[in-house]
Write a protein that holds these residues in place. Structure first.
Motif, short mmCIF file in Angstrom:
data_model
loop_
_atom_site.label_atom_id
_atom_site.label_comp_id
_atom_site.label_asym_id
_atom_site.label_seq_id
_atom_site.Cartn_x
_atom_site.Cartn_y
_atom_site.Cartn_z
N THR A 1 0.84 -1.19 0.00
CA THR A 1 0.00 0.00 0.00
C THR A 1 0.88 1.25 0.00
O THR A 1 1.81 1.36 0.79
N ILE A 2 0.56 2.19 -0.88
CA ILE A 2 1.36 3.40 -1.03
C ILE A 2 0.70 4.56 -0.30
O ILE A 2 -0.50 4.80 -0.44
N THR A 3 1.48 5.26 0.50
CA THR A 3 1.03 6.48 1.16
C THR A 3 2.05 7.57 0.84
O THR A 3 3.25 7.38 1.01
N ILE A 4 1.56 8.72 0.35
CA ILE A 4 2.43 9.85 0.05
C ILE A 4 1.90 11.06 0.80
O ILE A 4 0.72 11.41 0.68
N ASN A 5 2.76 11.67 1.60
CA ASN A 5 2.38 12.83 2.40
C ASN A 5 1.15 12.53 3.26
O ASN A 5 0.26 13.35 3.43
N GLY A 6 1.11 11.32 3.82
CA GLY A 6 0.03 10.94 4.72
C GLY A 6 -1.25 10.51 4.03
O GLY A 6 -2.23 10.18 4.70
N LYS A 7 -1.29 10.49 2.69
CA LYS A 7 -2.52 10.14 1.96
C LYS A 7 -2.33 8.81 1.22
O LYS A 7 -1.35 8.63 0.50
N LYS A 8 -3.28 7.92 1.40
CA LYS A 8 -3.22 6.62 0.74
C LYS A 8 -3.56 6.77 -0.74
O LYS A 8 -4.53 7.41 -1.11
N ILE A 9 -2.74 6.16 -1.59
CA ILE A 9 -2.98 6.15 -3.03
C ILE A 9 -4.01 5.06 -3.34
O ILE A 9 -3.77 3.88 -3.12
N GLU A 10 -5.18 5.50 -3.85
CA GLU A 10 -6.27 4.56 -4.11
C GLU A 10 -6.14 3.88 -5.46
O GLU A 10 -6.50 2.71 -5.60
N LYS A 11 -5.63 4.61 -6.47
CA LYS A 11 -5.56 4.06 -7.81
C LYS A 11 -4.31 4.54 -8.52
O LYS A 11 -3.77 5.60 -8.20
N GLU B 1 -14.02 11.51 -3.44
CA GLU B 1 -12.72 11.77 -4.03
C GLU B 1 -11.76 10.63 -3.70
O GLU B 1 -11.86 9.98 -2.67
N GLU B 2 -10.83 10.40 -4.60
CA GLU B 2 -9.81 9.39 -4.37
C GLU B 2 -8.46 9.98 -4.76
O GLU B 2 -8.35 10.73 -5.72
N THR B 3 -7.46 9.65 -3.97
CA THR B 3 -6.10 10.10 -4.25
C THR B 3 -5.45 9.13 -5.22
O THR B 3 -5.38 7.93 -4.95
N VAL B 4 -5.00 9.63 -6.35
CA VAL B 4 -4.46 8.77 -7.40
C VAL B 4 -3.02 9.18 -7.72
O VAL B 4 -2.59 10.30 -7.44
N LEU B 5 -2.30 8.25 -8.32
CA LEU B 5 -0.94 8.50 -8.79
C LEU B 5 -0.94 8.26 -10.30
O LEU B 5 -1.15 7.13 -10.76
N ASN B 6 -0.75 9.34 -11.05
CA ASN B 6 -0.81 9.28 -12.51
C ASN B 6 0.60 9.11 -13.06
O ASN B 6 1.48 9.93 -12.81
N LEU B 7 0.82 8.04 -13.82
CA LEU B 7 2.13 7.74 -14.38
C LEU B 7 2.21 8.24 -15.81
O LEU B 7 1.23 8.18 -16.56
N SER B 8 3.38 8.72 -16.16
CA SER B 8 3.65 9.07 -17.55
C SER B 8 4.90 8.33 -17.98
O SER B 8 5.96 8.47 -17.37
N PHE B 9 4.77 7.49 -19.02
CA PHE B 9 5.93 6.78 -19.54
C PHE B 9 6.81 7.74 -20.33
O PHE B 9 6.33 8.75 -20.86
N LYS B 10 8.07 7.43 -20.41
CA LYS B 10 8.97 8.21 -21.25
C LYS B 10 8.48 8.17 -22.70
O LYS B 10 7.86 7.20 -23.13
#
Length: 921
Positions: A169-179, A227-236
């Motif tokens: 499970t990923i948490t960044i700055n105290g917020k869990k990444i949902e997706k 609302e959900e906290t997400v982490l958006n990836l960008s490939f090179k």
């Protein structure tokens, strides 16, 4: 197993069919309404620029990246006024107000070079670590120098303020990444760890953390609280034009092994990914130091896990239909050995009791998931989103435990020996959908939402225990078989109306009806004198059905301006809950409640690098029916629980928000996040402790005042020169729990202070980071006999890697971990050292062979501290310990020129030729 194989076959078949469909999808793109081309000052196309359409509160509505010709095309059906934002590293952010639908393409959009940013980033030779763009926190992957063998999870662990726990499970700055998202589209929904543990880190260009509204909120512009906290990836950029992937295998001492593979095919907006892996190393990454919870009491992985996983993910555009989905299959086998000490708080004569225990357990089984998101836009006025899903799980477990309890004078109270086995299987199937109709150009909108879910579960457990009561000189033998069956059906229907008033003022009316039905068969069977368990104990068994009807109506007012927005709302929700059971006098119990639910949301965005958001909302919860049914649960002979029909509904006040600011000139990023909750009529336990036997009886009661509050602050900045980056973080948490011990209230307040500090240096092929963190955990109990506790966990260490020109990479992390205030058995002074050597060869360094050494000094432990209203405990679980592994990795589809250390004529952003390069590089 047949069901699992069948489910997986469906997922893979869907992937193949949609891949075949990509051959004609290019001819069916008529549903795209916003298009253009992004160029630089010389009219050269900018490949991989981020293009976004933002709605009110700077919320992302749709996004994409430019293709190899710098072109973009977005399907966008909503009518109204929105913001087009285009970003590209080294160039100034471009923003334009657009009024949709557009009458013609936007044409060529020219981005201007950001002189200050470009000089500080490119000329000095180091990319930005962190940027803030509106409500989005952007991490530049190249600033954290992942090694050749690193996974996405390893990269995330290096981000400032990021924590990856033992479950991935990923948490960044105290917020869990949902997706996880890729270019704004969902990626492995339901289990993002499948992606983080298998994708190669060197394919990632940037990671963006943001709060994303639900589909319906994005349609209406009004938040629905989901609302959900997400982490958006960008490939090179180089990885967005075809097939790429990697094959990874390793074997080591203690028969440790690790194998994984990933295959990715990206063609513009279409994407297919398949990942697979198997290991018996807890999915351990390159840097085991990072797997510990930074800046908080250290928590090691629980036991040793063997796992297998196969998953496929797709994103496909077929004309006016956008399909995203995934299928997953997983198997895991976890073995846990635990030693614990627990202090049971007692306010009777004789004082607290002390328990020491040892246990061994194994939990293993399969799971499979299917998920899809299908978006259909038949025209500019209508939009449909469907989300079907299927989950199946089957688990087995067994374990044994030995425990001994003594009083404060070390006199024996009881001893317990127990053995348990169990099987558990569940099936969840359901679908949800949203339908939006744009009624006029001013923003009048009508939406409908429906969802229906079914969840069935069956558990079969056997338990055998022997409890010796020392002071009474007797032994209680217990054997039983528990069969627990439950079925839950849930239905929701909702409609909303959005009406524009005068300029920038809107009103939303919402009406929702929901119905949940639950049936439970809870059966205890005792021995029948032979080898079977056929005698159903009527006192211990309990069957019930529970039906909850709920209606919610709300009215929300909103003012939208360019730099701020305010939303105020009030909701009413009447609820009726009927519970039927032969254990209830009269056979039925009815509970009614009317909730008043206010809400407030404020957003302030004075610039693209500053954002302030704050929310308040209130909501109610009906009590868990299992806490209400008046039957005793004897599954733990030392803690027998019984329900309470007099429980009342609870009411919760929720506060949260954040502040983010980035200064492009000084390259300093500030991030602050807070979250608090206060509950009225919360459900807590009320325990009676018999000091002569150590037995406890528990029931449930309502209290006011349960809650928590936390603030996380983080600052990232360059120091000394642009090659050095300083990160300072502080997390503070306050948690209040309440319990009743022998009719006396114990108010337990726990305060946690968790500072973090790291200094990193990145230049060319070298990455070094020095860091330290700590956590003080102070618990204050209101009962005079309950001890107040204060424990410290702290660590300091160094990690880094260096790649030589001939392809050899050296990586290491070294740390000291200690604690203070623990019992002697659980004190730790651990020196943890991990290291690896990796050599890359073949064309484009496509192959890598590595030697990894984990816990070289053999000092790793798994110590955990917990404190609450009833007890204080410390435990130590088994860990992987010292072992070595040899790995081989082969990457295919690696783009020409993608070598380590920018050694093939590219600047830090992948541009050819280095036009802005200076002699300081």
């Amino acid at each position: 197993m047949k069901k699992l194989i069948f489910s997986l076959s469906i997922a893979l078949s869907l992937l193949i069919l949609l891949q075949l469909g990509s051959s004609f999808s290019a001819e069916a793109q008529s549903g795209k309404f916003i298009s253009g081309k992004v160029v630089d000052n010389d009219n050269s196309p900018l490949v991989g620029a981020n293009v976004r359409i933002l709605g009110p509160k700077e919320k992302l509505l749709v996004g994409a990246t430019t293709n190899g010709n710098g072109e973009f095309s977005l399907r966008f059906a909503l009518k109204g006024t929105y913001t087009l934002r285009i970003t590209y590293v080294g160039y100034k952010t471009y923003e334009q107000t657009i009024h949709t639908p557009l009458k013609k393409p936007l044409g060529a959009i020219k981005l201007s070079s950001d002189g200050e940013l470009l000089s500080s980033v490119v000329v000095e030779g180091k990319a930005l670590d962190v940027q803030i763009k509106g409500d989005t926190l952007v991490f530049n992957a190249s600033a954290y120098k992942p090694s050749e063998t690193a996974t996405l999870e390893d990269l995330i662990k290096r981000l400032p303020g990021a924590v990856v726990d033992e479950n991935g499970t990923i948490t960044i700055n105290g917020k869990k990444i949902e997706k996880l998202l890729v270019d704004g589209k969902e990626f492995f929904v339901g289990d993002p760890t499948v992606a983080t543990k298998n994708l190669p880190a060197n394919a990632i260009k940037s990671l963006e953390m943001l709060d994303r509204e639900s589909d319906q909120s994005r349609m209406t512009g009004f938040s629905d609280g989901n609302e959900e906290t997400v982490l958006n990836l960008s490939f090179k950029d180089h990885y967005k034009k075809g097939l790429f992937g990697s094959i990874y295998g390793g074997y080591g001492t203690k028969n440790r092994y690790d194998a994984k593979a990933s295959i990715n095919n990206i063609q513009g907006a279409n994407r297919q990914t398949i990942v697979a892996g198997s290991n018996n190393t807890n999915d351990r990454g390159n840097s085991e130091l990072e797997q510990q919870r930074r800046g908080r009491p250290q928590r090691a992985k629980e036991g040793i896990t063997t796992s297998i996983n196969v998953a496929a993910d797709i994103s496909q555009e077929l004309g006016k239909t956008d399909i995203q989905g995934n299928g997953m299959y997983g198997y895991s086998d976890k073995n846990i050995q635990r030693k614990s000490k627990e202090q049971l708080i007692n306010n009777h004569t004789g004082g607290s009791l002390f328990t020491e225990s040892e246990s061994n357990s194994r939990d293993f089984g399969n799971k499979a998931k299917l998920y899809a998101r299908i978006e259909i836009k038949p025209n500019s006025q209508h939009s449909i989103v469907l989300r079907p899903q299927l989950k199946y799980k089957m688990r087995s477990s067994y374990g044994n435990e030995e425990a001994e309890t003594k009083d404060q004078n070390q006199l024996g109270i009881n001893s317990l020996k127990s053995f348990t086995t169990g099987k558990d299987q569940s099936l969840q199937i359901g679908v949800s959908g949203d339908y939006a109709i744009q009624l006029n150009k001013r923003g009048r909108l009508l939406t409908f939402r429906a969802e229906a879910f079914y969840n069935g579960r069956e558990e079969n457990a056997f338990s055998q225990s022997s409890l010796k009561l020392i002071q009474e000189n007797k032994t209680e033998e217990t054997r039983y078989n528990l069969i627990d069956k439950s079925k839950i059906a849930n239905t929701v229907l909702q409609t909303t109306w959005v009406e524009p008033l005068k300029r920038n003022y809107y009103i939303q009316a919402m009406l929702q009806w929901s119905y949940m039905a639950r049936g439970v068969e809870h059966s205890f069977y005792l021995p029948d004198g032979g080898n079977g368990y056929t005698q159903r104990d009527q006192k211990l068994s309990g069957d019930f059905t529970n039906k909850l009807h709920s209606v919610r109506a709300s009215l929300n007012f909103q003012k939208r301006e360019k730099i701020y927005n305010i939303t105020v709302g009030l909701g009413l929700s009447p609820n009726i809950m009927n519970t039927d059971s032969p254990l209830i006098q009269g056979g039925r119990y009815t509970l009614t409640q009317l909730y008043f639910m206010p809400s407030l949301r404020i957003g302030y965005n004075p610039s693209s690098t500053t954002s302030l958001q704050a929310w308040y909302n209130a909501y109610g919860d009906m009590p868990n029916v299992e806490y209400m049914i008046p039957f005793s649960d004897p599954s733990n002979p030392l803690l027998v629980k019984e329900g309470n029909l007099a429980l009342k509904p609870s009411f919760n006040h929720n506060f949260r928000g954040f502040f983010r600011h980035f200064n492009p000139k000084s390259r300093v990023a500030y991030n602050l996040y807070f979250h608090a909750r206060y509950s009225q009529n919360a459900v807590v336990q009320k325990q009676q402790l018999d000091p002569s036997t150590g037995k406890r009886k528990a029931t449930f009661v309502n209290v006011d005042g349960i809650g928590f509050g936390g603030i996380f602050a983080n600052v990232t900045m360059p120091i000394f020169n642009p090659f050095f980056s300083l990160n300072i973080g502080l997390m503070t948490m306050h948690n209040r729990s309440i319990g009743f011990i022998n009719e006396e209230k114990n108010d337990a307040n726990t305060l946690q202070l968790m500072p973090q500090l790291s200094l990193s240096f990145v230049k060319g092929p070298l990455y070094i980071r020095i860091k330290g963190d700590g956590g003080v955990n102070y618990t204050l109990n209101s009962l005079a006999v309950a001890p107040n506790t204060r424990v410290w966990d702290y660590s300091a260490g160094l990690d880094g890697n260096y790649t030589f020109p001939f392809g050899l990479t050296v990586e290491t992390d070294f740390a000291f971990k200690g604690n203070y205030g623990y019992a002697d058995t659980f004190k730790r002074k651990d020196w943890i050292w991990n290291a690896s050597l990796a050599y890359s060869f073949l064309k484009n360094k496509a192959a890598t062979v590595s030697l990894k050494l984990y816990d070289i000094l053999g000092n790793e432990t798994g110590i955990v501290h917990n404190a609450g209203a009833f007890s204080i405990s410390e435990s130590n679980v088994n860990v992987l310990g010292r072992y070595f592994m040899v790995h081989f990795i082969y990457r295919f589809g690696t783009p020409q020129g993608e070598g380590r250390g920018n050694s093939h004529g590219r600047d830090p952003y992948g541009r050819q030729g280095g036009a802005h390069r200076s002699g300081r590089f």
